[in-house]
Scaffold this motif. Sequence first.
Motif, short mmCIF file in Angstrom:
data_model
loop_
_atom_site.label_atom_id
_atom_site.label_comp_id
_atom_site.label_asym_id
_atom_site.label_seq_id
_atom_site.Cartn_x
_atom_site.Cartn_y
_atom_site.Cartn_z
N CYS A 51 -5.43 4.21 -33.22
CA CYS A 51 -5.77 4.30 -34.65
C CYS A 51 -7.12 4.98 -34.82
O CYS A 51 -8.11 4.57 -34.18
N TRP A 52 -7.16 5.94 -35.73
CA TRP A 52 -8.45 6.58 -36.02
C TRP A 52 -9.40 5.58 -36.65
O TRP A 52 -9.04 4.88 -37.60
N MET A 53 -10.60 5.51 -36.13
CA MET A 53 -11.61 4.61 -36.68
C MET A 53 -12.64 5.33 -37.52
O MET A 53 -13.03 4.89 -38.58
N THR A 54 -13.11 6.47 -36.99
CA THR A 54 -14.17 7.15 -37.71
C THR A 54 -14.35 8.55 -37.13
O THR A 54 -13.92 8.84 -36.00
N TYR A 61 -17.67 8.40 -46.17
CA TYR A 61 -16.75 7.91 -47.20
C TYR A 61 -16.49 6.42 -47.00
O TYR A 61 -16.36 5.65 -47.94
N TYR A 62 -16.37 6.03 -45.75
CA TYR A 62 -16.03 4.65 -45.43
C TYR A 62 -17.26 3.72 -45.51
O TYR A 62 -17.27 2.73 -46.23
N HIS A 63 -18.31 4.08 -44.77
CA HIS A 63 -19.43 3.15 -44.64
C HIS A 63 -20.23 2.99 -45.94
O HIS A 63 -20.66 1.89 -46.28
N GLU A 64 -20.40 4.08 -46.66
CA GLU A 64 -21.17 3.97 -47.91
C GLU A 64 -20.41 3.12 -48.95
O GLU A 64 -21.01 2.36 -49.69
N GLY A 86 -18.87 -1.86 -34.71
CA GLY A 86 -19.48 -1.50 -33.43
C GLY A 86 -19.95 -0.06 -33.33
O GLY A 86 -20.68 0.28 -32.40
N ASP A 87 -19.55 0.81 -34.28
CA ASP A 87 -20.06 2.19 -34.25
C ASP A 87 -21.44 2.31 -34.89
O ASP A 87 -22.09 3.35 -34.79
N GLY A 88 -21.89 1.25 -35.58
CA GLY A 88 -23.25 1.23 -36.13
C GLY A 88 -23.37 1.77 -37.55
O GLY A 88 -24.44 1.68 -38.16
N ILE A 157 -17.00 -7.15 -43.56
CA ILE A 157 -15.95 -7.16 -42.55
C ILE A 157 -15.53 -5.70 -42.33
O ILE A 157 -14.90 -5.08 -43.19
N ASP A 158 -15.96 -5.20 -41.19
CA ASP A 158 -15.73 -3.78 -40.85
C ASP A 158 -14.82 -3.75 -39.62
O ASP A 158 -15.23 -3.40 -38.53
N CYS A 159 -13.57 -4.15 -39.87
CA CYS A 159 -12.67 -4.37 -38.73
C CYS A 159 -11.59 -3.29 -38.66
O CYS A 159 -11.43 -2.49 -39.56
N SER A 160 -10.84 -3.32 -37.55
CA SER A 160 -9.68 -2.45 -37.39
C SER A 160 -8.53 -2.96 -38.25
O SER A 160 -8.61 -4.03 -38.84
N ASP A 161 -7.44 -2.20 -38.26
CA ASP A 161 -6.24 -2.67 -38.94
C ASP A 161 -5.75 -3.95 -38.26
O ASP A 161 -6.09 -4.20 -37.10
N PRO A 162 -4.92 -4.75 -38.98
CA PRO A 162 -4.42 -5.97 -38.36
C PRO A 162 -3.72 -5.68 -37.03
O PRO A 162 -2.94 -4.73 -36.93
N ILE A 225 -9.22 10.77 -42.55
CA ILE A 225 -8.48 10.65 -41.28
C ILE A 225 -7.66 9.36 -41.17
O ILE A 225 -7.03 9.13 -40.15
N TYR A 226 -7.69 8.51 -42.20
CA TYR A 226 -6.87 7.30 -42.13
C TYR A 226 -5.47 7.58 -42.70
O TYR A 226 -5.32 8.45 -43.56
N PRO A 227 -4.48 6.81 -42.27
CA PRO A 227 -3.11 7.05 -42.76
C PRO A 227 -3.05 7.10 -44.29
O PRO A 227 -3.52 6.19 -44.96
N ILE A 230 -5.89 7.55 -48.65
CA ILE A 230 -6.49 6.67 -49.66
C ILE A 230 -6.82 5.33 -49.00
O ILE A 230 -6.00 4.78 -48.24
N TRP A 231 -8.02 4.82 -49.29
CA TRP A 231 -8.44 3.56 -48.66
C TRP A 231 -9.06 2.65 -49.71
O TRP A 231 -9.30 3.08 -50.86
N SER A 232 -9.31 1.40 -49.33
CA SER A 232 -9.87 0.45 -50.32
C SER A 232 -10.88 -0.49 -49.68
O SER A 232 -10.86 -0.72 -48.47
N1 SPD Z 1 -7.17 2.52 -40.22
C1 SPD Z 1 -8.43 2.25 -39.67
C2 SPD Z 1 -9.18 1.19 -40.37
C3 SPD Z 1 -10.47 0.97 -39.68
C4 SPD Z 1 -11.50 0.41 -40.53
N2 SPD Z 1 -12.72 0.22 -39.79
C5 SPD Z 1 -13.30 1.42 -39.33
C6 SPD Z 1 -14.55 1.17 -38.57
C7 SPD Z 1 -15.63 2.09 -38.98
N3 SPD Z 1 -16.91 1.47 -38.83
#
Ligand code: SPD
Length: 286
Positions: A51-54, A61-64, A86-88, A157-162, A225-227, A230-232
């Motif tokens: 899974c693409w993380m960053t 777009y994601y962190h801000e 973990g990417d900071g 909570i900056d986690c991966s997909d379930p 780069i996420y599926p 569009i993200w939330s």
């Molecule tokens: N589909 C990937 C969702 C990942 C969300 N977390 C990304 C980590 C970036 N710090």
Amino acid sequence: MINSSIWLDEYHKNSRFGLKGKLVIKKISNFQEIIIIETEEYGKALMLDGCWMTSLKDEKYYHECLVHPALSSLKKISNILVIGGGDGGTARECLKYPRVSHIDLVEIDQEVINISKKYLPEIGGEAWKDERLSIHVNDGFEWVKKIKDNNYDVIFIDCSDPSEFSNLLFSDAFYEECKRILTSEGILATQSESPESFKDTHIRIIKSLNNIFKTSKTMYSFVPIYPSGIWSWTFASNQNSDFIKPNFTEVKEIEKKCDIWNLNFQNGAFKMMPNKILREINSIKI
Ligand code: SPD
């Protein structure tokens, strides 16, 4: 041997989202497969377990979006918890606020931190050297269970997909613990997946947070780069529904340091809930 370009794809529900680039590193940690490629369009990009993380081009777009709605709204943001991250990038955004005096960053996989520091130093930037950042290699759920009540002003909570090892970070039991360790004015901010490609999970997160906290608000934007793109991000609080209320003086300073986030962007992003999601959240016909 020539390091030629490859296509690396994230497979998701019979679709795939690919980037072309050269392999930088591939490693199997105790938890997952970690890959970084140097892509032609998005700069270096990090993939965990397929899974693409960053990526350097789209990470803001994601962190801000995860950080600024919460931090620009609260009077007190001195003590922060980041679960994952973990990417900071999330810590870097938090540290733009001089009012932040301590961040506990709890990441389960030491290798993600090591590899991010070495190969993606642009993302964590100065955060890794900042004395306000305290790193703990630990399971996020185990961490919150041992924290005393009313301890943190904000939890991110900056986690991966379930998945097998991140599922608990989407559970009611985890959100209950977060509520317990947040101050009474505190905000929980979580990435809340895609209303398109992870619709069921997205709705489940919002419903859970609405049940456990007094109120929640969801904003939408893009993470290319996420599926589905569009993200939330969802923000939960035990205050009134207007808990996202930026401090205008400070916002002007933070906006100067951001590539994506500003107040207009945020105001629009909080109004973007698609009707089909709204209907299911409210279980009403509109
Ligand atoms: N589909 C990937 C969702 C990942 C969300 N977390 C990304 C980590 C970036 N710090």
